[in-house]
Design a protein around this motif. Structure first.
Motif: not given
Length: 538
Positions: A440-445, A447-464
């Protein structure tokens, strides 16, 4: 006719006037006694995990909630934990014959009642009864096996019973998944009825290794028994509910923890000072026994946790049904059987410390291989780690049994066997709770890291999301719904990868635990083997 029936009944239920030492019985009789008891043990142990791959079906069939269904397994484990140490006292009071017979009979009845359950409350109640009465069969067969055999024959006992101890929980999900898919979930309980009746009849007919001492029942220390039940039951409750409810941040868990701690203190006090203790801690005076118990705790942690984690991964990440899960984990049992032969031979010719060192290293290696799991892992990818784990576990179990039980006479052997088996089940209970928390703890960690990564580098998540929404919108014709569907799909994708990364971390942490256990190996000096233990002087 009535007189003949009465004579048969008298011969069947009576004890022989002169009790022969167990080791002096004819070989055929010894093998039959041992086979009956080992099969009873197998029944009790396979039912721990037989519901593992079928919990979704049981939940649907009983209209149970997600938080309720876990108690189908927890209730069984909780009750079994209480009975295992208590069984040594009952074996002396009732005799091995009648304790095992009653356990097999009640286990059969409770299995039938589990299959007939009408709601989740009745299922949990019947599973608690099933776990409690089944728990008596587990340590009793270890003590009896050591009493029956000597020399090279005795050397085979750890191998055979070790294989049963780990093969049964491993095969549980496979058997349960197959029966659920072919017949229905109720069949995983009804399957016990015919074998249970056979074990009950044979146990009453052939087991003659000691006499009952019914006077012990009058001197039983109920404070000792109740404190043990509260301590073990409370600890199991904490381990089950902790990962879901913030551990000691939950008032109920905190209260149970304090009650369990007080009960543990009373249990220790009565163990040392009671005139009629239900559990004797005297085997822990031998350092080798204490270290062997710690090994068994770690081994139980690894066996039950890995047996739990793989089906969870296959169900939650891969979407496998109960039959597919059972088929995938089946390979572990095959290599366990093969390694039993090797472990048995090594136990007769090699220092057990060397064998257990190799076993721990191989087990750690299998867990390390599992830490590279991806979202695409199926039967082929899991094959090598599972086969290596199945091979390694017997190299851990067999020498640890020999180290723990060697050198004890029959009277103390029962208590040593009960405590040793308790440690493995305790390790499993702790392991499942701990890996759930890690997961449970590692899944939350992650997921948070992936969310941060998706929000960076040219806002790839919104484009996706926008691109995915356009694709969905073209098919559905509703742009607002398409955006919501696209966000949901992205969230599921991130959750799936975060969960898979969490599995990687959990398997890696478990591997380090087995490597750390190697520190204790040099301190385990094998006890000199005793001769044939004398029969009980009851």
């Amino acid at each position: 006719m009535v007189g003949a029936t009465a004579n048969f009944g008298a011969r069947f239920f009576s004890e022989p006037k002169a009790m022969v030492a167990p080791s002096d019985l004819p070989n055929a009789t010894k093998y039959l006694i041992f086979a009956v008891m080992a099969f009873g043990q197998f029944m009790a142990l396979i039912d721990i995990q037989i519901v593992a791959a079928s919990l979704n079906d049981v939940q649907a069939g009983l209209s149970a909630g997600p938080d309720e269904i876990s108690w189908v397994q927890t209730g069984y484990l909780m009750a079994e934990l209480v009975m295992i140490p208590f069984s040594a006292f009952l074996a002396q009071a009732l005799s091995t014959r009648w304790l095992f017979t009653l356990s097999a009979a009640l286990f059969t009845v409770s299995s039938a009642l589990c299959g007939a359950s009408w709601d989740i409350q009745s299922m949990v109640a019947f599973r608690i009864v099933q776990g409690f009465v089944g728990g008596a069969m587990v340590p009793t067969v270890f003590a009896t096996g050591y009493a029956l055999f000597v020399g090279k024959q005795r050397a085979m006992i750890p191998a055979i019973l070790g294989m049963v101890s780990v093969l049964a929980p491993t095969l549980g999900p496979t058997v349960g998944g197959f029966l659920t898919d072919a017949i229905g979930w109720r069949s995983i309980f009804y399957i016990n009825i015919i074998p249970g009746i056979a074990v009950t009849i044979l146990a009453a007919a052939v087991i003659r290794v000691d006499r009952p001492n019914l006077s012990m029942l009058k001197k039983i220390d109920y404070a000792h028994l109740i404190s043990m039940a509260v301590f073990l039951g409370g600890m199991e409750y904490i381990l089950e509910e902790g990962p879901k409810n913030d551990w000691f941040g939950d008032p109920t868990i905190l209260t149970v923890a304090w009650v369990s701690l007080v009960a543990f203190g009373l249990f220790l006090e009565r163990s040392l000072n009671s005139k009629g203790p239900v559990v004797k801690l005297s085997p822990f005076r031998k350092p080798t026994f204490a270290f062997a118990c710690i090994f068994n705790l770690v081994i139980g942690f690894g066996i039950y946790s890995s047996t739990y984690l793989v089906p969870v991964f296959l169900g939650r990440v891969r979407g496998y049904d109960s039959l597919q899960i059972g088929t995938t984990v089946f390979v572990v049992g095959i290599t366990q059987v093969l390694s039993t032969i090797i472990a048995a031979r090594l136990s007769q010719s090699t220092d057990p410390r060397r064998v257990i060192t190799v076993g721990l290293l191989l087990f750690a290696g299998s867990l390390w291989l599992s830490s590279y799991v991806t979202t695409e892992w199926g039967f082929a990818a899991w094959l090598a780690p599972q086969m290596l784990r199945g091979f390694a576990v017997m190299l851990c179990i067999v020498p640890s049994v020999g180290l723990a039980l060697g050198g004890f006479e029959m009277a103390e052997l029962r208590y040593a066997s009960a405590l040793f088996n308790l440690m493995r089940n305790l390790g499993g209970a702790i392991g499942i709770a701990v890996v759930n928390t890690w997961l449970l703890d590692n899944t939350r960690i992650q997921a948070a890291r992936m969310g941060e990564a998706l929000g960076e580098e040219g806002r790839r998540a919104p484009d996706f999301v926008a691109a995915l929404a356009r694709q969905i919108g073209q098919a559905a014709g509703d742009s607002n719904q398409a955006v919501l569907a696209a966000k949901g799909q992205l969230a599921r994708l991130v959750g799936r990868y975060a969960l898979t990364s969490a599995f990687d971390e959990v398997f890696r942490l478990m591997a380090w635990l087995f490597i750390a256990a190697l520190v204790m190996v040099p301190f385990c000096r094998p006890a000199p083997q005793t001769g044939a233990p004398p029969p009980d002087a009851h």
